[in-house]
Motif scaffolding. Structure first.
Motif, PDB file in Angstrom:
ATOM      1  N   GLY A  15       0.830  -1.216   0.000  1.00  0.00           N
ATOM      2  CA  GLY A  15       0.000   0.000   0.000  1.00  0.00           C
ATOM      3  C   GLY A  15       0.856   1.253   0.000  1.00  0.00           C
ATOM      4  O   GLY A  15       0.599   2.201  -0.761  1.00  0.00           O
ATOM      5  N   ASP A  86      -2.634  -4.445  -6.196  1.00  0.00           N
ATOM      6  CA  ASP A  86      -2.068  -4.539  -4.834  1.00  0.00           C
ATOM      7  C   ASP A  86      -2.877  -5.587  -4.067  1.00  0.00           C
ATOM      8  O   ASP A  86      -4.024  -5.361  -3.724  1.00  0.00           O
ATOM      9  CB  ASP A  86      -2.146  -3.132  -4.210  1.00  0.00           C
ATOM     10  N   ARG A 134      -7.745  -2.279  12.032  1.00  0.00           N
ATOM     11  CA  ARG A 134      -7.919  -3.478  11.198  1.00  0.00           C
ATOM     12  C   ARG A 134      -8.041  -4.717  12.077  1.00  0.00           C
ATOM     13  O   ARG A 134      -7.230  -4.943  12.965  1.00  0.00           O
ATOM     14  CB  ARG A 134      -6.736  -3.621  10.214  1.00  0.00           C
TER      15      ARG A 134
HETATM   16 MG    MG Z   1      -2.142  -3.066   2.046  1.00  0.00          MG
END
Ligand code: MG
Ligand code: AP5
Length: 191
Positions: A15, A86, A134
């Motif tokens: 990322g 990605d 997350r």
């Molecule tokens: Mg990522």
């Protein structure tokens, strides 16, 4: 078109490097993880299903992921300069499907492999977990994600290596030093 696959273990910097590449080369960035997290946030039944899988550090089914990519490719505008994939492909079945989906559109992609030592990966994700929110940034799930990566995703690199469509990067350096290596590769691929 300049299409690249950023491949690497969880926390390897896919990322982060995508942001640098978008800024310099204006490519379209598709993070499958971000798309799946948006679906979870939307609270749909599919999102709930995905949430259970991601929280356990497992992979969403190939069928669902391939359909998502096909939809994305169909939505690309004509003036798109290229795509950064990605987090896809993550299995050899996904890699084979991507090759076919791209060929159908007279496109192809080169894989750039971000190689980072396991201890750094764990430290980066634990550290990010303090603020990321997350569900998969905790030690137990991180270990699971790394196992899944070695078992299911590492063979994807071999798939592109065999096709001579592969570059490896030392991802243990600073973000800028990692980007400098990617930048060199993109300069070669552009011509
Ligand atoms: Mg990522
Ligand atoms: P996904 O969102 O793709 O997660 P991941 O692959 O586990 O990778 P991360 O996003 O955690 O790390 P990253 O490589 O992007 O690193 P980052 O730049 O953030 O997938 C999540 C889940 O979705 C999967 O587990 C699966 O369940 C599902 N999924 C997604 N795609 C799928 C598919 N194709 N098929 C099936 N299921 C799928 O960097 C990490 C941290 O390190 C950051 O804090 C960053 O600031 C820091 N950092 C970055 N670079 C450096 C550096 N050079 N030095 C020091 N720190 C650095």
């Amino acid at each position: 078109m300049l299409n690249i696959i950023l491949c690497g273990a969880p926390g390897s910097g896919k990322g982060t490097q995508s942001d640098f590449i978008v800024e310099k080369y204006g490519l379209s960035h598709l993070s499958t993880g971000d798309v799946l997290r948006a679906e979870i946030k939307a609270g749909t039944p599919l999102g709930k299903e995905i949430d259970a899988i991601i929280s356990k550090g497992q992979l969403v089914s190939d069928d669902k992921m391939i359909a998502l990519i096909e939809h994305f490719l169909d939505s690309l505008s004509k003036d798109c300069k290229g795509v950064i994939f990605d987090g896809f492909p993550r299995t050899v079945a996904q890699a084979e499907a991507l090759t076919a989906m791209l060929a159908k559109r007279n496109m192809s992609a080169t894989l750039i492999d971000l190689m980072v030592e396991e201890q750094s990966l764990i430290e980066r994700m634990i550290n990010r977990g303090k603020t990321s929110g997350r569900a998969d940034d905790n030690l137990e799930t991180i270990k699971q994600r790394l196992q899944v990566f070695h078992r299911q995703t590492a063979p994807v690199a071999d798939f592109y290596l065999e096709q001579r469509n592969y570059f490896a990067i030392n991802g243990n350096k600073s973000m800028q030093q990692v980007f400098a290596q990617i930048d060199n590769i993109l300069q070669i691929l552009k011509h």
